[in-house]
Structures are given as C-alpha cells and as structure tokens.
Design a protein around this motif. Structure first.
Motif, short mmCIF file in Angstrom:
data_model
loop_
_atom_site.label_atom_id
_atom_site.label_comp_id
_atom_site.label_asym_id
_atom_site.label_seq_id
_atom_site.Cartn_x
_atom_site.Cartn_y
_atom_site.Cartn_z
N PHE A 1 0.82 -1.20 0.00
CA PHE A 1 0.00 0.00 0.00
C PHE A 1 0.86 1.26 0.00
O PHE A 1 0.60 2.21 -0.74
CB PHE A 1 -0.92 -0.02 1.21
N ALA A 2 1.91 1.25 0.83
CA ALA A 2 2.81 2.41 0.89
C ALA A 2 3.52 2.61 -0.45
O ALA A 2 3.70 3.75 -0.91
CB ALA A 2 3.83 2.23 2.01
N ALA A 3 3.92 1.51 -1.09
CA ALA A 3 4.58 1.61 -2.39
C ALA A 3 3.64 2.18 -3.44
O ALA A 3 4.03 3.00 -4.28
CB ALA A 3 5.08 0.24 -2.83
N GLY A 4 2.38 1.76 -3.39
CA GLY A 4 1.39 2.29 -4.32
C GLY A 4 1.18 3.78 -4.14
O GLY A 4 1.07 4.53 -5.12
N LEU A 5 1.13 4.25 -2.88
CA LEU A 5 0.95 5.67 -2.61
C LEU A 5 2.16 6.48 -3.05
O LEU A 5 2.02 7.63 -3.50
CB LEU A 5 0.65 5.91 -1.14
N ARG A 6 3.36 5.91 -2.93
CA ARG A 6 4.56 6.61 -3.41
C ARG A 6 4.49 6.80 -4.93
O ARG A 6 4.82 7.86 -5.45
CB ARG A 6 5.83 5.85 -3.02
N PHE A 7 4.05 5.76 -5.61
CA PHE A 7 3.89 5.85 -7.06
C PHE A 7 2.85 6.91 -7.41
O PHE A 7 3.06 7.73 -8.32
CB PHE A 7 3.48 4.49 -7.62
N ALA A 8 1.73 6.93 -6.69
CA ALA A 8 0.68 7.91 -6.95
C ALA A 8 1.17 9.33 -6.68
O ALA A 8 0.84 10.27 -7.42
CB ALA A 8 -0.54 7.61 -6.09
N SER A 9 1.98 9.51 -5.64
CA SER A 9 2.54 10.84 -5.35
C SER A 9 3.48 11.29 -6.46
O SER A 9 3.50 12.47 -6.84
CB SER A 9 3.30 10.80 -4.02
N ASP A 10 4.27 10.36 -7.00
CA ASP A 10 5.16 10.69 -8.12
C ASP A 10 4.34 11.13 -9.34
O ASP A 10 4.70 12.09 -10.03
CB ASP A 10 6.01 9.48 -8.49
N VAL A 11 3.25 10.43 -9.59
CA VAL A 11 2.39 10.77 -10.72
C VAL A 11 1.77 12.15 -10.53
O VAL A 11 1.76 12.99 -11.45
CB VAL A 11 1.28 9.72 -10.91
N LEU A 12 1.24 12.42 -9.33
CA LEU A 12 0.62 13.71 -9.05
C LEU A 12 1.63 14.85 -9.20
O LEU A 12 1.29 15.92 -9.73
CB LEU A 12 0.04 13.71 -7.63
N SER A 13 2.86 14.63 -8.78
CA SER A 13 3.89 15.67 -8.85
C SER A 13 4.21 16.05 -10.29
O SER A 13 4.51 17.22 -10.59
CB SER A 13 5.17 15.19 -8.15
N VAL A 14 4.14 15.09 -11.20
CA VAL A 14 4.37 15.37 -12.62
C VAL A 14 3.11 15.92 -13.27
O VAL A 14 3.16 16.79 -14.14
CB VAL A 14 4.84 14.09 -13.34
N LEU A 15 1.95 15.43 -12.83
CA LEU A 15 0.68 15.82 -13.44
C LEU A 15 0.34 17.28 -13.20
O LEU A 15 -0.14 17.97 -14.11
CB LEU A 15 -0.43 14.92 -12.88
N LEU A 16 0.61 17.79 -12.00
CA LEU A 16 0.21 19.16 -11.66
C LEU A 16 0.82 20.21 -12.59
O LEU A 16 0.09 21.04 -13.15
CB LEU A 16 0.56 19.45 -10.20
N PRO A 17 2.15 20.25 -12.77
CA PRO A 17 2.69 21.27 -13.69
C PRO A 17 2.24 21.08 -15.13
O PRO A 17 2.02 22.06 -15.85
CB PRO A 17 4.21 21.10 -13.57
N LEU A 18 2.07 19.84 -15.56
CA LEU A 18 1.57 19.59 -16.92
C LEU A 18 0.16 20.16 -17.09
O LEU A 18 -0.16 20.75 -18.13
CB LEU A 18 1.56 18.09 -17.22
N LEU A 19 -0.68 20.00 -16.07
CA LEU A 19 -2.05 20.51 -16.15
C LEU A 19 -2.08 22.03 -16.19
O LEU A 19 -2.89 22.64 -16.91
CB LEU A 19 -2.86 20.00 -14.96
N ILE A 20 -1.20 22.66 -15.42
CA ILE A 20 -1.15 24.13 -15.40
C ILE A 20 -0.78 24.66 -16.79
O ILE A 20 -1.43 25.58 -17.32
CB ILE A 20 -0.15 24.63 -14.34
N ILE A 21 0.25 24.08 -17.38
CA ILE A 21 0.68 24.51 -18.72
C ILE A 21 -0.44 24.24 -19.74
O ILE A 21 -0.74 25.07 -20.60
CB ILE A 21 1.97 23.77 -19.13
#
Length: 537
Positions: free
Chosen positions: A94-114
């Motif tokens: 579960f912790a590994a899955g959340l780390r992966f999701a956090s990595d995705v969110l960190s990349v997704l946010l700036p892409l969405l803003i642009i």
C-alpha cells in the motif's frame, strides 16, 4: 482457494461493484435529466444552448477520456502492479502504491497548469476546429461559444486530479466514492439554472458554464475528503520522471484515443452538425445522446470500472483463465441489461423524449428530431458498452496502442459515413454513423483479443446471448401496440408524463424479465446467490 469457488466469488464481486457504481450513476443520470429538462425549458434548442453544449463538449470529452477512460486505464493497472510487486518482495504494498501515486501527481500538476493556460489562450481556434466556424449565423454566436469554452476550461484540470484520486479508491474497491462524484456536477448545474438563470438565454448559458467549473471544485473536495478518510495521503514534490511514471505517461495518451473513440465520433458529429445543419441540430444530437448514455453509464462504465482492477491483478498473478472468465461474465451481464435497453429506446424514443423534454421552449418539432436521433444512436448501444468491457482486456496488459489503432480506424469510418449520410439523412445520419462505427470498433477489438488467445466467448455466453435477444424481441413486440396511447400521454400534464415513463418502464421490465425467467436466461439459483451475498450481514 479452488478454481471452482473463484468464479462464483468473482461473479459476486463483479455484480456487487457494478450494482454500486450503477446505482450511484443512476442517481447522477436522473439529476442529469432534471438538468437537461430545465435547460430545454429555459434555453430550448436555440443558438445560446448550442453554444453552451459546444463549450461543454470539450470538458465532457475530457471527463470521458480521463474519468472513464485513458488515465484510469493506465494508472489503475500500474498502481495494482506496484502493490503486487512490493508485496512479493515482502514490502508494504500500500505504501509503495501511494509513493507511485505521489510521483504521478507531482508530474501531473505542472503539466495541467501549462495545458490549461494553452487551452484558454487557444479557445477560439479550438472552437473553430470543433465546429468548422459555428454557427453559420452571426459572429456573435461564435464569440459566445468561445467565451463559454474559456469558462469551462478549469474543469479539465480539476477532473484530472479527481480521476487520480478516484483510481486509487477504485483499486481499494471503494468504488462508490468516485461513482458519487458526478452527482455534485449535476447538482451544481441544476442550482445554476434554478437560482441564477436570466431572461437572456446567453446569460443563462454563461451561468451554466461557470457552474461546470465550480462543480469541478466540489468534486475535487469530495475526493480529497474521501481519500483522507481511507488513510490515502499523497505528498507532491518536485516533479521527477521516474521509470514507472514515464511508462504510465507513455500509455496514457494512446489510451485516450482508444477509450474515447465514441466520444471523438460524437465530437465529429457535433462539428458537422454545427457547420452544415440548421440551428438546433447540435441540441437534437446532445439530448438524444444524453438519453442513450443512461444505460451506458449504468452498465458499461460500471462494469468497465469494476473489472479493470480484477483483470490487472489476475494477469499480474498469471491467472489467464480467470481473466478470460471475468470478461465473459462481464459481457454476459452487460448484454443482459443493454440489449433490452437498446430495443426499448429504439421502439419508444418519441414518448421518452416528449415526456422528458417537451415543455416551454422545447417544441414538438424538437422532440421529433431528437427522437429520430435517439433511435439511430440506440442501434449502437450494446456496442458502446462492449467497447468499455473489451478495452480493459488490452489495458490490463498495459497495451494501450492496439485500442488506439482500432479507434483511429473506427473514427475514419465514422467520418466517411458522416459525409455520406449528412446530406440525405441530416442529423439522423450523423447519429447512425456513430452507431455503425461503434460496432466496427467492437468487432476489431474482439477479433484481436481472440487472435492473441487473450479472450474467447464461452458456450454459456453464447447461449445466454441468444436468450437475451429472444426476451428483448418479446418486450419490443409488447410495447409496439401501446405507442400511440403513450405518445398522447407523454405531452400531457406532469402526472401524465410521469405515468408515461412509469408505464414504459413497468411494462418493458415485466415483458423482458418475465420472458427471461421463463426461458432460463439466468438460472434462479444464480440470482439467489447474488442476492444472498449482496444482503449478507
């Protein structure tokens, strides 16, 4: 656990998840029909409503691609695979899955803003591309569509983050949370129409566009609260393209095309209707599609969402036969519910549209044209649902490119048919093209899965499909003689309209389910199993 018990348990979980998602989707769709009824009453099928529906088409397309398609299809299998791989190594999955999701969110946010900045700046050419310069009237109508498009653009970014959080909760089998989110969208739009409408149709359309974006904020707040309640906490950081994130992004964009084939076809139809057909054609297609989308939302999206986590886990554990069984039972359940729905919508399109929409600015002529489009759309209803069920067979194997190739071929076919049909059949030809292209999509997806030995219809599916068609024909034959009477009732008072809808539903259900029970479409012991497990405890 033996193989003998797995299918029964799998059928129950599929039934339960589909019932949960479908039930909440039903509430959302009912609210959606209330919203559409109010929109038809206050805006009719005029240019202001056409402008809003075009502005709404893009975020709606984005929602369909991400919330019901591409992002979820790419993220959920990888999230589950991350958990499984970590657990095999003795780590906290579960912790590994959340780390992966956090990595995705960190990349997704700036892409969405642009992406948001670019889309708002390019709203005018986007609307022009979507509509061919909509409409063929004054420049003011085009400018209204551009302005409304800019107002709805924030929803694109909001729904993307909602989808990420919803994908996590779906993987944890908390399907109800994400399924309930669209209810907030419809509530927001209804509030806008009831309390903030104007006598000026353009101002009312503007209120609706603002309500779309504000509803996205409500949906995001709901998902954040639900995630915290499930102890799901993501921690965004400086964006870093890890190998896992790179892989997910590489399969997301192809999945967008594959999962959104029907939506892209509708977008093409909208553009052609806005450019070449008289005023109101966009609204006719929209209202017909909305009614056609009800069983798709209840069944197709529900089953497609429910089977993806199961398929990805089964394939990750090399349970190929179990995965094929899961898809067979998913198709079986989908056909059991959508084939009669298709027959019913084709037969009773006129009383349904009249009872729901013919009021205020929405005329009898508008009802007739919308009903004609609904009949054509409904011919492809089972195909729209089967696409949602067959596509996860590729996505669960992290193959998003194959559905893309199939979708492109289907879209080209749809475009060719649109050009052939638009002159002789008008807006009805556009709806019919969408239905034909959807069936072509299904045939290609099934053929490829069959060729790769990833899926094959079993004897039970074939037998039950025949019985489903027989029961649907009996239902249609029973409804047909009642249509003149129902058409008359559908344009009466509110009581008569409710009675029309109730009688259609009651009579159709009795005829279909009664016939299905008589010919043994689903054995009684299997239904008892579902109900006993459903209400256990």
């Amino acid at each position: 656990m033996t193989n003998k018990t797995q299918p029964a348990s799998g059928r129950f979980h599929l039934f339960k998840a589909t019932a949960t998602i479908g039930g909440l989707t039903l509430i959302s769709r009912i609210l959606g029909f209330i919203r559409d009824t109010l929109g038809a009453q206050y805006l009719g099928a005029g240019s202001a409503n056409d402008a809003f529906l075009i502005a709404w088409r893009l975020p709606n397309l984005f929602r369909a691609l991400f919330a019901e398609g591409a992002f979820a299809s790419a993220f959920v299998p990888m999230f589950n695979r991350t958990i499984s791989e970590a657990e095999k190594k003795g780590q906290n999955g579960f912790a590994a899955g959340l780390r992966f999701a956090s990595d995705v969110l960190s990349v997704l946010l700036p892409l969405l803003i642009i992406f948001e900045i670019g889309m708002i700046a390019a709203a005018a050419p986007i609307v022009r591309i979507m509509t061919g310069g909509f409409p063929m009237g004054s420049a003011g109508e085009f400018q209204l569509a551009v302005f409304l498009t800019r107002l709805t653009m924030p929803y694109l970014a909001l729904i993307s983050i909602v989808t990420l959080l919803g994908g996590i909760l779906n993987s944890l089998h908390r399907f109800w949370v994400n399924a309930a989110a669209p209810i907030l969208l419809n509530v927001g739009l209804i509030i806008g129409l009831v309390f903030f409408r104007s006598h000026n149709p353009a101002m009312t359309a503007e209120t609706q566009a603002i309500a779309v974006s504000l509803s996205g904020v409500l949906q995001l707040g709901w998902l954040i609260w639900a995630c915290r309640s499930a102890n799901v906490r993501l921690y965004p950081h400086w964006p870093k393209l890890t190998p896992a994130v790179k892989k997910m992004l590489s399969i997301t964009w192809p999945a967008a095309l594959g999962a959104g084939a029907v939506q892209f076809n509708l977008l093409i139809s909208t553009a052609l209707a806005a450019r070449f057909l008289p005023e109101g054609a966009v609204s006719y297609l929209y209202y017909a599609d909305r009614l056609n989308q009800l069983p798709l939302g209840l069944v197709g999206i529900g089953i497609g969402t429910a089977i993806l986590p199961s398929l990805s886990r089964q394939l990750a554990e090399d349970q190929t036969e179990a995965a094929i069984h899961t898809q067979n039972r998913a198709i079986e359940l989908a056909l059991f519910l959508t084939v009669p729905a298709a027959f019913g919508l084709v037969i009773a399109s006129m009383p349904l549209i009249s009872a729901l929409l013919q009021h205020g600015a929405f005329s009898a002529s508008d009802s007739l044209h919308s009903a004609q489009a609904l009949t054509a759309f409904s011919l492809g209803l089972p195909a729209y649902v089967l696409i949602k069920i067959l596509t996860p067979g590729f996505h669960a194997r992290t193959d998003t490119r194959t559905p893309v190739r199939v979708a492109i071929i289907a879209m080209l076919l749809n475009l060719i048919l649109n050009l052939l049909f638009i002159k002789p059949f008008g807006h009805v030809g556009l709806a019919l093209s969408t239905a034909i292209a959807a069936w072509a999509n299904v045939i290609m997806l099934y053929g490829l899965l069959r060729h790769r030995n990833h899926f094959a219809c079993d004897r039970q599916l074939f037998t039950r499909t025949i019985k489903i068609i027989i029961a649907s024909l009996v239902m249609a034959s029973g409804l047909w003689p009642c249509l003149p009477w129902l058409n008359h009732m559908a344009t009466g008072s509110v009581v008569y309209r409710i009675a029309t809808l109730s009688l259609l539903l009651l009579l159709g259900s009795v005829l279909y389910f009664g016939t299905a029970a008589l010919i043994g479409t689903f054995p009684l012991k299997e239904i008892k199993f579902y109900l006993q497990r459903r209400y256990k405890r």
